[in-house]
Design a protein around this motif. Structure first.
Motif, PDB file in Angstrom:
ATOM      1  N   LEU A   1       0.828  -1.206   0.000  1.00 39.73           N
ATOM      2  CA  LEU A   1       0.000   0.000   0.000  1.00 39.73           C
ATOM      3  C   LEU A   1       0.864   1.260   0.000  1.00 39.73           C
ATOM      4  O   LEU A   1       0.529   2.251  -0.641  1.00 39.73           O
ATOM      5  N   MET A   2       1.971   1.234   0.733  1.00 42.91           N
ATOM      6  CA  MET A   2       2.896   2.372   0.703  1.00 42.91           C
ATOM      7  C   MET A   2       3.421   2.601  -0.715  1.00 42.91           C
ATOM      8  O   MET A   2       3.477   3.734  -1.198  1.00 42.91           O
ATOM      9  N   HIS A   3       3.792   1.527  -1.386  1.00 40.59           N
ATOM     10  CA  HIS A   3       4.328   1.630  -2.751  1.00 40.59           C
ATOM     11  C   HIS A   3       3.293   2.223  -3.699  1.00 40.59           C
ATOM     12  O   HIS A   3       3.632   3.000  -4.593  1.00 40.59           O
ATOM     13  N   GLU A   4       2.029   1.870  -3.465  1.00 39.41           N
ATOM     14  CA  GLU A   4       0.965   2.285  -4.381  1.00 39.41           C
ATOM     15  C   GLU A   4       0.414   3.671  -4.045  1.00 39.41           C
ATOM     16  O   GLU A   4      -0.353   4.245  -4.805  1.00 39.41           O
ATOM     17  N   SER A   5       0.805   4.240  -2.902  1.00 39.68           N
ATOM     18  CA  SER A   5       0.142   5.445  -2.383  1.00 39.68           C
ATOM     19  C   SER A   5       0.724   6.769  -2.873  1.00 39.68           C
ATOM     20  O   SER A   5       0.253   7.827  -2.469  1.00 39.68           O
ATOM     21  N   SER A   6       1.727   6.741  -3.749  1.00 36.89           N
ATOM     22  CA  SER A   6       2.404   7.987  -4.121  1.00 36.89           C
ATOM     23  C   SER A   6       1.460   8.996  -4.776  1.00 36.89           C
ATOM     24  O   SER A   6       1.687  10.202  -4.696  1.00 36.89           O
ATOM     25  N   GLU A   7       0.406   8.530  -5.437  1.00 37.50           N
ATOM     26  CA  GLU A   7      -0.541   9.432  -6.085  1.00 37.50           C
ATOM     27  C   GLU A   7      -1.885   9.469  -5.371  1.00 37.50           C
ATOM     28  O   GLU A   7      -2.882   9.917  -5.928  1.00 37.50           O
ATOM     29  N   ALA A   8      -1.926   9.004  -4.134  1.00 35.51           N
ATOM     30  CA  ALA A   8      -3.187   8.914  -3.402  1.00 35.51           C
ATOM     31  C   ALA A   8      -3.429  10.147  -2.545  1.00 35.51           C
ATOM     32  O   ALA A   8      -2.530  10.623  -1.850  1.00 35.51           O
ATOM     33  N   GLU A   9      -4.645  10.644  -2.599  1.00 33.92           N
ATOM     34  CA  GLU A   9      -5.065  11.718  -1.694  1.00 33.92           C
ATOM     35  C   GLU A   9      -5.037  11.215  -0.258  1.00 33.92           C
ATOM     36  O   GLU A   9      -4.624  11.919   0.652  1.00 33.92           O
TER      37      GLU A   9
END
Length: 284
Positions: free
Chosen positions: A95-103
């Protein structure tokens, strides 16, 4: 300024992750963002025991769970654009890896006092640079956000998130400052604790200064401030009893900077009965 294009939610088919999914769907709807549903599968045994014939079956089970989550999302909010992401490995790392573009990132949680030390609900808020909402129970009828405010950079970031959350949901807001923290202040301020009235005036002024810019930015939010003559942990846990969401910075004015999360934030994740949002300051 970075532009964040989605809400990210972890889903594994459990009751707890379904609560998180419902929260994330509402976040995506009111923020008018896409929603990415993420499932993290992993071989459940030591690497020395990997069975390469059975591993594809384990992965397909993960794919099936992910499709379940996407289908559930489409039922809850047909207008929200949904993406799916199947990943391998520990959930918090994926989830950390995927969160770079997450609000923001949304995950489910067991009830308070039941979290194992390695839980995603503890690991992810400590390490993520994006706000993380740990959803603990179905929202009640309080319709209230509580936020910790002590004048620190992290609490300012928490105030920004809390006011925005209150505004988009139409909830009220309570900014709480548990000011009885002699161990967290500079030596020059220790004298304040010898005179409670002076301490109240000084900390009360700090609280109002911290909240004022956000009241101006979000005049539609019904906001109150509460100065509590207790430690921040006690004050915020008490306030969380009548809140749907409690928001805190990664750490306040405490001195132990090497910890990933401060004592108050950690205590809220472990013991608050409502959902918890942890927001990191921009200078982290």
């Amino acid at each position: 300024m970075a532009v964040y294009s989605k809400v990210l939610v972890g889903y594994d088919g459990t009751v707890e992750s379904d609560r998180a999914l419902r929260w994330a769907v509402e976040e995506a709807r009111v923020r008018r963002l896409d929603l990415t549903v993420c499932h993290c599968w992993r071989w459940p045994y030591p690497i020395s025991r990997v069975d390469y014939d059975i591993e594809p079956t384990v992965k397909r089970m993960g794919e099936h769970l992910l499709d379940q989550g996407v289908s559930r999302t489409q039922q809850l909010a047909p207008t929200v654009k949904v993406h799916k992401r199947l990943m391998n490995g520990p959930a918090y790392a994926a989830l950390m890896h995927e969160s770079s573009e997450a609000e923001l990132v949304v995950v489910g949680s067991h009830e308070q006092d039941e979290l194992p030390v390695g839980s995603t609900a503890l690991q992810l808020p400590a390490r993520s640079r994006r706000p993380v909402v740990v959803v603990r129970r179905t929202p009640s009828s309080y319709e209230r956000v509580v936020v910790g405010a002590d004048g620190s950079p992290a609490s300012d970031a928490a105030l920004a998130f809390a006011f925005e959350e209150a505004a988009i949901r139409g909830w009220s807001l309570q900014a709480v400052y548990g000011c009885w923290e002699p161990g967290a202040v500079a030596e020059s301020e220790l004298a304040l604790f010898a005179d409670k009235e002076t301490l109240k005036r000084s900390c009360g002024a700090r609280l109002e200064r911290a909240v004022a810019p956000w009241r101006d930015k979000y005049p539609q939010v019904s906001a109150e401030t509460s100065l509590i003559m207790e430690g921040s942990r006690t004050a915020l846990l008490e306030a969380s009893q009548t809140a749907d969401l409690i928001v805190a910075g990664d750490r306040g004015t405490g001195k132990v900077s090497q910890l990933l999360l401060g004592a108050t934030s950690s205590a809220l994740l472990q013991h608050a009965p409502c959902s918890v949002a942890i927001v990191h300051s921009t200078d982290r």
